[in-house]
Design a protein around this motif. Structure first.
Motif, mmCIF file in Angstrom:
data_model
loop_
_atom_site.group_PDB
_atom_site.id
_atom_site.type_symbol
_atom_site.label_atom_id
_atom_site.label_comp_id
_atom_site.label_asym_id
_atom_site.label_seq_id
_atom_site.Cartn_x
_atom_site.Cartn_y
_atom_site.Cartn_z
ATOM 1 N N UNK A 1 0.915 -1.051 0.015
ATOM 2 C CA UNK A 1 0.030 0.018 -0.028
ATOM 3 C C UNK A 1 0.901 1.312 0.045
ATOM 4 N N UNK A 2 1.982 1.194 -0.444
ATOM 5 C CA UNK A 2 3.040 2.073 -0.444
ATOM 6 C C UNK A 2 3.232 2.485 -1.954
ATOM 7 N N UNK A 3 2.741 3.761 -2.262
ATOM 8 C CA UNK A 3 2.700 4.131 -3.559
ATOM 9 C C UNK A 3 4.146 4.240 -4.067
ATOM 10 N N UNK A 4 5.303 4.792 -3.262
ATOM 11 C CA UNK A 4 6.474 4.925 -3.498
ATOM 12 C C UNK A 4 6.994 3.412 -3.818
ATOM 13 N N UNK A 5 6.618 2.401 -3.139
ATOM 14 C CA UNK A 5 7.238 1.189 -3.448
ATOM 15 C C UNK A 5 6.707 0.834 -4.972
ATOM 16 N N UNK A 6 5.766 1.001 -5.085
ATOM 17 C CA UNK A 6 5.216 0.621 -6.459
ATOM 18 C C UNK A 6 6.017 1.574 -7.657
ATOM 19 N N UNK A 7 6.129 2.669 -7.237
ATOM 20 C CA UNK A 7 7.085 3.501 -8.188
ATOM 21 C C UNK A 7 8.547 2.651 -8.271
ATOM 22 N N UNK A 8 9.113 2.502 -7.059
ATOM 23 C CA UNK A 8 10.437 1.944 -7.032
ATOM 24 C C UNK A 8 10.436 0.514 -7.762
ATOM 25 N N UNK A 9 9.518 -0.114 -7.618
ATOM 26 C CA UNK A 9 9.324 -1.283 -8.522
ATOM 27 C C UNK A 9 9.325 -1.201 -9.848
ATOM 28 N N UNK A 10 8.691 -0.336 -10.384
ATOM 29 C CA UNK A 10 8.674 -0.315 -11.885
ATOM 30 C C UNK A 10 9.816 0.531 -12.371
ATOM 31 N N UNK A 11 10.550 1.359 -11.477
ATOM 32 C CA UNK A 11 11.891 1.979 -12.074
ATOM 33 C C UNK A 11 12.831 0.933 -11.863
ATOM 34 N N UNK A 12 12.983 0.012 -10.980
ATOM 35 C CA UNK A 12 13.787 -1.103 -10.974
ATOM 36 C C UNK A 12 13.553 -1.832 -12.192
ATOM 37 N N UNK A 13 12.443 -2.299 -12.446
ATOM 38 C CA UNK A 13 12.263 -3.142 -13.812
ATOM 39 C C UNK A 13 12.887 -2.390 -14.979
ATOM 40 N N UNK A 14 12.641 -1.324 -15.269
ATOM 41 C CA UNK A 14 13.416 -0.418 -16.020
ATOM 42 C C UNK A 14 14.833 -0.196 -15.965
ATOM 43 N N UNK A 15 15.477 -0.477 -14.900
ATOM 44 C CA UNK A 15 16.921 -0.530 -14.890
ATOM 45 C C UNK A 15 17.108 -1.946 -14.985
ATOM 46 N N UNK A 16 16.617 -2.670 -14.829
ATOM 47 C CA UNK A 16 17.026 -4.309 -15.082
ATOM 48 C C UNK A 16 17.027 -4.429 -16.493
ATOM 49 N N UNK A 17 15.981 -3.995 -17.154
ATOM 50 C CA UNK A 17 15.661 -3.920 -18.763
ATOM 51 C C UNK A 17 16.811 -3.360 -19.458
ATOM 52 N N UNK A 18 17.586 -2.233 -18.750
ATOM 53 C CA UNK A 18 18.811 -1.424 -19.203
ATOM 54 C C UNK A 18 19.951 -2.219 -19.051
ATOM 55 N N UNK A 19 19.857 -3.391 -18.169
ATOM 56 C CA UNK A 19 21.172 -3.949 -18.141
ATOM 57 C C UNK A 19 21.117 -5.344 -18.638
ATOM 58 N N UNK A 20 19.988 -5.665 -19.315
ATOM 59 C CA UNK A 20 19.749 -7.071 -19.657
ATOM 60 C C UNK A 20 20.832 -7.510 -20.633
ATOM 61 N N UNK A 21 21.384 -8.654 -20.580
ATOM 62 C CA UNK A 21 22.582 -9.093 -21.348
ATOM 63 C C UNK A 21 23.874 -8.846 -20.704
ATOM 64 N N UNK A 22 23.905 -7.921 -19.687
ATOM 65 C CA UNK A 22 25.088 -7.386 -18.935
ATOM 66 C C UNK A 22 24.982 -8.027 -17.457
ATOM 67 N N UNK A 23 23.986 -7.984 -16.842
ATOM 68 C CA UNK A 23 23.843 -8.337 -15.543
ATOM 69 C C UNK A 23 22.602 -8.881 -15.181
ATOM 70 N N UNK A 24 22.711 -10.248 -14.595
ATOM 71 C CA UNK A 24 21.539 -10.930 -13.919
ATOM 72 C C UNK A 24 21.074 -10.425 -12.700
ATOM 73 N N UNK A 25 19.718 -10.172 -12.481
ATOM 74 C CA UNK A 25 19.303 -9.752 -11.257
ATOM 75 C C UNK A 25 18.431 -10.698 -10.428
#
Length: 221
Positions: free
Chosen positions: A13-37
């Motif tokens: 129920x923390x909106x900042x947590x939802x925001x943080x999750x989606x931003x991390x998803x984008x960061x993981x997409x940025x390092x796809x092929x370089x870093x496994x998370x």
């Protein structure tokens, strides 16, 4: 390819947590092929004292933030940030501030079916609460989400009818507080680096690359 392990301490129920999750998803997409998370979701309760049935959301939030004007300002900012992160926040639809203990039990059980099942359960919980205005403290809602995430509905229903893992979830929350987590989201990387708050995609992307390089024994750039 190095694997970076992240424990995300969060409340659904923390909106900042939802925001943080989606931003991390984008960061993981940025390092796809370089870093496994590899991600594990850890529980936290912003409002552990709420009754099982929850309370009126709008009254609760106005009291917590100091009036409706403060609520409106916070929601406007979050709606703008949410759009950038692919979240359609619909705060008007949220009627109940739930006790999230049972949602955290569900996230814990989802992990036994693998990290993908846990991640999907978390995504559906955030979406249900913030975009669909569903009560994520309600067992019927939680069972629908469990089924959507591919979990065994009768098994989850049986678990909810018991006190299974209530103490375990509370102990995890206590442990988070003991190590200094005072707000969420908190990203604990490799059990030693703590990143607090819904950081930008750029900050998270750089953190993933730098820690992967350190793990590989190369200097970070």
């Amino acid at each position: 390819m190095e694997t970076v392990n992240i424990d995300i301490v969060s409340d659904v129920v923390c909106p900042w947590c939802y925001l943080g999750k989606n931003r991390l998803d984008q960061a993981i997409a940025n390092v796809a092929g370089e870093v496994d998370v590899a991600i594990q979701w850890r529980p936290y309760q912003l409002n552990p004292d709420l009754p099982p049935e929850g309370v009126d959301h709008k009254r609760h939030l106005a009291a917590k933030l100091g009036g409706q004007d403060a609520v409106d300002r916070a929601h406007q900012m979050l709606e703008d940030l949410g759009r950038e992160a692919g979240i359609a926040f619909n705060f008007d639809a949220v009627e109940i501030s739930p006790n999230t203990l049972d949602a955290h039990r569900l996230i814990r059980w989802a992990a036994t079916s693998g990290t993908a099942a846990q991640a999907e359960t978390v995504r559906l919980l955030f979406k249900a609460n913030f975009e669909e205005g569903r009560n994520v403290g309600d067992h019927a809602v939680l069972l629908d989400i469990a089924e959507q995430a591919g979990l065994d509905r009768p098994v989850i229903a049986a678990l909810f009818s018991s006190d299974a893992d209530k103490d375990a979830v509370r102990q995890e929350i206590d442990m988070a507080r003991e190590i200094g987590v005072t707000g969420v989201p908190c990203f604990i990387i490799e059990e030693q680096y703590a990143v607090m708050g819904a950081q930008s995609v750029e900050v998270l992307t750089n953190a993933l690359r730098e820690i992967a390089q350190m793990k590989a024994g190369r200097p970070a750039h």
